[in-house]
Enzyme design. Structure first.
Site, PDB file in Angstrom:
ATOM      1  N   ARG A   1       0.829  -1.200   0.000  1.00  0.00           N
ATOM      2  CA  ARG A   1       0.000   0.000   0.000  1.00  0.00           C
ATOM      3  C   ARG A   1       0.866   1.253   0.000  1.00  0.00           C
ATOM      4  O   ARG A   1       1.792   1.388   0.792  1.00  0.00           O
ATOM      5  CB  ARG A   1      -0.907  -0.007   1.242  1.00  0.00           C
ATOM      6  CG  ARG A   1      -1.652   1.297   1.520  1.00  0.00           C
ATOM      7  CD  ARG A   1      -2.818   1.495   0.572  1.00  0.00           C
ATOM      8  NE  ARG A   1      -3.477   2.763   0.830  1.00  0.00           N
ATOM      9  CZ  ARG A   1      -4.470   2.938   1.721  1.00  0.00           C
ATOM     10  NH1 ARG A   1      -4.900   1.913   2.425  1.00  0.00           N
ATOM     11  NH2 ARG A   1      -5.025   4.115   1.897  1.00  0.00           N
TER      12      ARG A   1
ATOM     13  N   ARG B   1      -5.285   1.746  -4.741  1.00  0.00           N
ATOM     14  CA  ARG B   1      -4.535   1.026  -3.708  1.00  0.00           C
ATOM     15  C   ARG B   1      -4.521  -0.479  -3.931  1.00  0.00           C
ATOM     16  O   ARG B   1      -5.479  -1.057  -4.436  1.00  0.00           O
ATOM     17  CB  ARG B   1      -5.104   1.353  -2.328  1.00  0.00           C
ATOM     18  CG  ARG B   1      -6.604   1.149  -2.229  1.00  0.00           C
ATOM     19  CD  ARG B   1      -7.207   2.010  -1.132  1.00  0.00           C
ATOM     20  NE  ARG B   1      -7.110   3.426  -1.454  1.00  0.00           N
ATOM     21  CZ  ARG B   1      -7.552   4.400  -0.658  1.00  0.00           C
ATOM     22  NH1 ARG B   1      -8.081   4.106   0.508  1.00  0.00           N
ATOM     23  NH2 ARG B   1      -7.433   5.657  -1.013  1.00  0.00           N
TER      24      ARG B   1
ATOM     25  N   ASP C   1      -6.803  -1.911   0.998  1.00  0.00           N
ATOM     26  CA  ASP C   1      -7.325  -0.949   1.963  1.00  0.00           C
ATOM     27  C   ASP C   1      -8.084  -1.728   3.033  1.00  0.00           C
ATOM     28  O   ASP C   1      -8.985  -2.523   2.712  1.00  0.00           O
ATOM     29  CB  ASP C   1      -8.266   0.040   1.259  1.00  0.00           C
ATOM     30  CG  ASP C   1      -8.716   1.164   2.165  1.00  0.00           C
ATOM     31  OD1 ASP C   1      -7.940   1.554   3.060  1.00  0.00           O
ATOM     32  OD2 ASP C   1      -9.836   1.667   1.980  1.00  0.00           O
TER      33      ASP C   1
ATOM     34  N   ASP D   1     -10.212  -1.085   6.517  1.00  0.00           N
ATOM     35  CA  ASP D   1     -10.840  -0.095   7.384  1.00  0.00           C
ATOM     36  C   ASP D   1     -11.478  -0.784   8.579  1.00  0.00           C
ATOM     37  O   ASP D   1     -12.292  -1.714   8.416  1.00  0.00           O
ATOM     38  CB  ASP D   1     -11.930   0.680   6.629  1.00  0.00           C
ATOM     39  CG  ASP D   1     -11.353   1.680   5.640  1.00  0.00           C
ATOM     40  OD1 ASP D   1     -10.237   2.176   5.881  1.00  0.00           O
ATOM     41  OD2 ASP D   1     -12.014   1.964   4.625  1.00  0.00           O
TER      42      ASP D   1
END
Length: 206
Positions: free
Chosen positions: A120, A129, A132, A134
């Site tokens: 990343r 990317r 990712d 989250d």
């Protein structure tokens, strides 16, 4: 339901969610009998749009299985989505529900380390990317601090993203969001916006 009902090899379109006729796998449930019953639930959003994004998402799920004191309790199918407020190719997204004894900060640090392992780069806030990750929610915890790493729970844009809520609704359609609606309710509202379109990939991996 606000998402497509999925069985192996069959997709059914509901509430405007697009379908793609390829072999499907349903959400996987993983028992964690060796994990302390006090472990909290944590939901992690996964996305990629560089290289082979579907493989990256699936490999990331495998990597999450290796985190200490953590188990993948359930994972969604894979979803294809347009970038939101960003350039670049389409994303592949998924959500996993973890059971973990890690603190939220320790879990977030582990997610950031995994992103780095997958190459990343953070050239700009919305750059394409390789991976990712989250941290969306941890139980019903509300938390906000500047870290490091900076941590905001629930994720501040959770209720604004169909690409997160579609896979989340597969796992926990009745989960209450920060806006006090159930996941499936907020998703149904978002899907009225064509810019929030999501497509169920139902990617099959042997």
């Amino acid at each position: 339901a606000a998402v497509a009902a999925v069985t192996r090899g069959t997709l059914r379109e509901t509430h405007g969610v697009a379908k793609r006729e390829i072999q499907a796998v349903g959400p996987r449930l993983s028992a964690s009998p060796d994990l302390d019953p006090s472990a909290c639930k944590a939901w992690v959003g996964i996305g990629a749009n560089l290289g082979d994004p579907a493989k990256a998402v699936l490999d990331a799920i495998d990597a999450l299985e290796t985190l200490p004191q953590t188990r993948v309790d359930a994972r969604s199918n894979l979803w294809r989505t347009k970038p939101v407020d960003a350039p670049g190719p389409y994303y592949v997204n998924a959500v996993v529900r973890l059971r973990t004894l890690l603190s939220p900060h320790a879990l977030l640090s582990a997610l950031l380390a995994l992103e780095n392992q997958f190459g990343r780069e953070r050239s700009s806030p919305n750059a394409p990317r390789t991976l990712d990750l989250d941290l969306l929610m941890v139980d019903d915890l509300t938390h906000n601090d500047e870290g490091p790493p900076a941590l905001a729970l629930p994720h501040p844009r959770l209720c604004e993203r169909a690409f997160v809520l579609a896979p989340l609704a597969e796992l926990d359609p009745g989960l209450r969001l920060p806006n006090h609606e159930r996941v499936e309710q907020t998703l149904a509202h978002l899907l009225k916006n064509p810019n929030q379109a999501v497509e169920l990939l139902a990617y099959f991996r042997t």
